[in-house]
Design a protein around this motif. Structure first.
Motif, PDB file in Angstrom:
ATOM      1  N   LEU A 170       2.903  10.445  -3.513  1.00  0.00           N
ATOM      2  CA  LEU A 170       3.421  10.490  -2.281  1.00  0.00           C
ATOM      3  C   LEU A 170       4.861  10.420  -2.312  1.00  0.00           C
ATOM      4  CD1 LEU A 170       2.250  11.186   0.319  1.00  0.00           C
ATOM      5  CD2 LEU A 170       2.210   8.792   1.059  1.00  0.00           C
ATOM      6  N   SER A 171       5.549  11.218  -1.822  1.00  0.00           N
ATOM      7  CA  SER A 171       7.032  11.001  -1.471  1.00  0.00           C
ATOM      8  C   SER A 171       7.305   9.794  -0.907  1.00  0.00           C
ATOM      9  CB  SER A 171       7.609  12.120  -1.161  1.00  0.00           C
ATOM     10  OG  SER A 171       7.568  12.157   0.299  1.00  0.00           O
TER      11      SER A 171
ATOM     12  N   GLY B 246       0.748  -1.312   0.027  1.00  0.00           N
ATOM     13  CA  GLY B 246      -0.141   0.075   0.072  1.00  0.00           C
ATOM     14  C   GLY B 246       0.793   1.238   0.083  1.00  0.00           C
ATOM     15  N   ALA B 247       2.097   1.146   0.797  1.00  0.00           N
ATOM     16  CA  ALA B 247       2.826   2.219   0.745  1.00  0.00           C
ATOM     17  C   ALA B 247       3.582   2.519  -0.386  1.00  0.00           C
ATOM     18  CB  ALA B 247       3.742   2.390   1.986  1.00  0.00           C
ATOM     19  N   GLY B 248       3.767   1.512  -1.198  1.00  0.00           N
ATOM     20  CA  GLY B 248       4.667   1.683  -2.560  1.00  0.00           C
ATOM     21  C   GLY B 248       3.640   2.162  -3.490  1.00  0.00           C
ATOM     22  N   ILE B 249       2.073   1.746  -3.396  1.00  0.00           N
ATOM     23  CA  ILE B 249       1.228   2.281  -4.458  1.00  0.00           C
ATOM     24  C   ILE B 249       0.882   3.756  -4.196  1.00  0.00           C
ATOM     25  CG2 ILE B 249      -1.228   2.178  -4.924  1.00  0.00           C
ATOM     26  CD1 ILE B 249      -1.048  -0.812  -4.512  1.00  0.00           C
ATOM     27  N   ALA B 250       1.053   4.298  -2.860  1.00  0.00           N
ATOM     28  CA  ALA B 250       0.891   5.907  -2.464  1.00  0.00           C
ATOM     29  C   ALA B 250       1.928   6.302  -3.211  1.00  0.00           C
ATOM     30  CB  ALA B 250       1.038   5.888  -1.198  1.00  0.00           C
ATOM     31  N   VAL B 251       3.326   5.895  -3.247  1.00  0.00           N
ATOM     32  CA  VAL B 251       4.472   6.328  -3.866  1.00  0.00           C
ATOM     33  C   VAL B 251       4.357   6.626  -5.236  1.00  0.00           C
ATOM     34  CG1 VAL B 251       6.892   6.323  -4.360  1.00  0.00           C
ATOM     35  CG2 VAL B 251       6.031   5.825  -1.976  1.00  0.00           C
ATOM     36  N   ALA B 252       3.474   5.488  -5.967  1.00  0.00           N
ATOM     37  CA  ALA B 252       3.346   5.195  -7.528  1.00  0.00           C
ATOM     38  C   ALA B 252       2.420   6.473  -7.844  1.00  0.00           C
ATOM     39  CB  ALA B 252       2.936   4.145  -7.679  1.00  0.00           C
ATOM     40  N   ASN B 253       1.626   6.809  -6.795  1.00  0.00           N
ATOM     41  CA  ASN B 253       0.513   7.776  -7.119  1.00  0.00           C
ATOM     42  C   ASN B 253       0.774   9.082  -6.431  1.00  0.00           C
ATOM     43  OD1 ASN B 253      -2.199   6.351  -8.665  1.00  0.00           O
ATOM     44  ND2 ASN B 253      -1.030   4.943  -7.069  1.00  0.00           N
TER      45      ASN B 253
END
Length: 418
Positions: free
Chosen positions: A345-346, A336-343
């Motif tokens: 988020l730093s 989930g954290a990685g998906i947030a970065v892909a979208n």
């Protein structure tokens, strides 16, 4: 023999002193800044971090863990999960997340936490060292009960802190017997209003139950829980998704001066400015990209990015009965954290969303690799927000713990079977 047996018993009962550990050659993400401390030596003693120093010396007698230049982060924290409460969702004897007792308004499920759950070891193998454990809907609408913080140490005892929040659910499908969500909000507000007089002993003194006597014990415990929210001791966590409900939750901050945390918050991005102004934090799952209900029609994977841009505190967790709320709670957290970065988020903000942010939101604090901080940390063999990365070593409360899961054991058992 009797004396020997007594000495053995005392040795077993006595606390084992925490060892001194030195993690050397680490790419240490302390979270004090935006960049890591390279070639760091992290010294740990008595369950705390003593120092994080580039090229630092190793204390005499310390156990050395050579990170070999790999990333070392604080232990991950899942901000909403039910690991330790649910083993197999389809088996009733392994589900301990809800109360069916209408007399127990202050349902505390912490005594049911099972550190021997295979899902606890699985999460720990994915670098999770702490987790917020939330209760499922009980019969005492609109509140589910108390949330607790777990520490994923070795052994059966994983409770870190009970009663770190009061949990409620609002929205479509929740509390169907109450009817419209307007009734749900009315019930929640009434509970807060009714508990106000009891904050002043003189005013609350002599309060009667429905038969003229004192309120029943369960009701008194429930009111005490709500008073803790009104005093600001703990936050009120509201699991909800629709924008209109999220705005209603933010309004409670203005009406009652309480702390509110939104769990789920699929449409929170639509009310980002309101949430920021009310200082309402959001625990969300960036993997949600499709609506699971009519309350989630506004689902989008840059939810976390839009909220952080508005100044909303964001953490990552899995709530609402999804399989990852117990199974794969560690892998889903990192993915989930990685998906947030892909979208948008730093990377560093995503790392904070699974380390320091959950602890701040739930009033625990810490989660950094700094002197005096709790020694919960993970050595990784790559980017911790990449699902294919493995946790090489996991340290909880200054002790190296097992990072082997049941899957590892089964793989080793059957790897030579043709």
């Amino acid at each position: 023999m009797m004396r020997l047996a007594s000495l053995i018993a005392l040795a077993i009962a006595a606390p084992v002193s925490a060892q001194t550990i030195a993690v050397t050659h680490a790419e240490a993400w302390t979270l004090e800044g935006e960049t890591p401390v390279c070639d760091a030596t992290i010294v740990i003693a008595d369950g705390k971090i003593v120092s994080v120093t580039p090229g630092g010396a190793v204390p005499d007698g310390a156990t050395v863990i050579d990170a070999r230049g790999r990333p070392v982060t604080p232990g991950l924290v899942n901000a909403a999960t039910q690991i330790g409460l649910v083993e197999v969702s389809g088996s009733g004897d392994t589900r301990d997340m809800a109360s069916a007792d209408e007399r127990n308004a202050a349902f505390d499920m912490s005594s049911a936490l099972n550190g021997n759950s295979t899902l606890v070891s699985l999460a720990r193998a994915d670098g999770v060292t702490r987790a917020l454990i939330y209760p499922a809907p009980s019969r005492f609408a609109p509140f589910n009960g108390e949330a607790s913080m777990a520490r994923l140490r070795d052994g059966v005892e994983i409770l870190d802190a009970a009663d770190v929040g009061v949990y409620a659910v609002i929205g479509g499908g929740a509390w169907d017997r109450l009817g419209s969500r307007a009734v749900q909000w009315a019930a929640l507000r009434k509970a807060l209003v009714d508990a106000r007089p009891a904050l002043t002993p003189e005013k609350g003194k002599g309060k009667k139950g429905k038969h003229g006597g004192p309120p029943p014990p369960g009701r008194r415990a429930g009111e005490a829980l709500i008073r803790a929210v009104l005093r600001g001791d703990v936050p009120l966590a509201i699991q909800t998704h629709r924008e209109s409900d999220i705005r209603q939750a933010a309004a409670l901050v203005r009406e009652f001066g309480i702390r509110v945390v939104i769990i789920g918050g699929t449409e929170a991005w639509r009310a980002a400015d309101v949430l920021a102004a009310a200082k309402v934090a959001v625990v969300l799952d960036p993997q949600v990209n499709l609506p699971g209900s009519f309350d989630q029609l506004g689902a989008r994977q840059d939810n976390a990015t839009l909220l952080r841009r508005a100044g909303v505190a964001v953490a990552i967790g899995q709530a609402g009965g999804a399989i990852h709320s117990n199974y794969n709670a560690g892998m889903a957290l990192r993915e989930g954290a990685g998906i947030a970065v892909a979208n948008g988020l730093s990377w560093i903000e995503a790392l904070r969303a699974v380390t320091t942010a959950p602890l701040a939101i739930w009033g625990r604090g810490g989660g950094t690799l700094t002197p005096g901080a709790d020694a919960d940390l993970v050595v990784w063999d790559g980017d911790p927000l990449e699902p294919s990365t493995n946790a090489v070593r996991v340290i909880v409360e200054g002790r190296a713990v097992s990072s082997r899961s049941r899957q590892d054991v089964l793989a080793e058992r059957y790897k030579d079977v043709r």
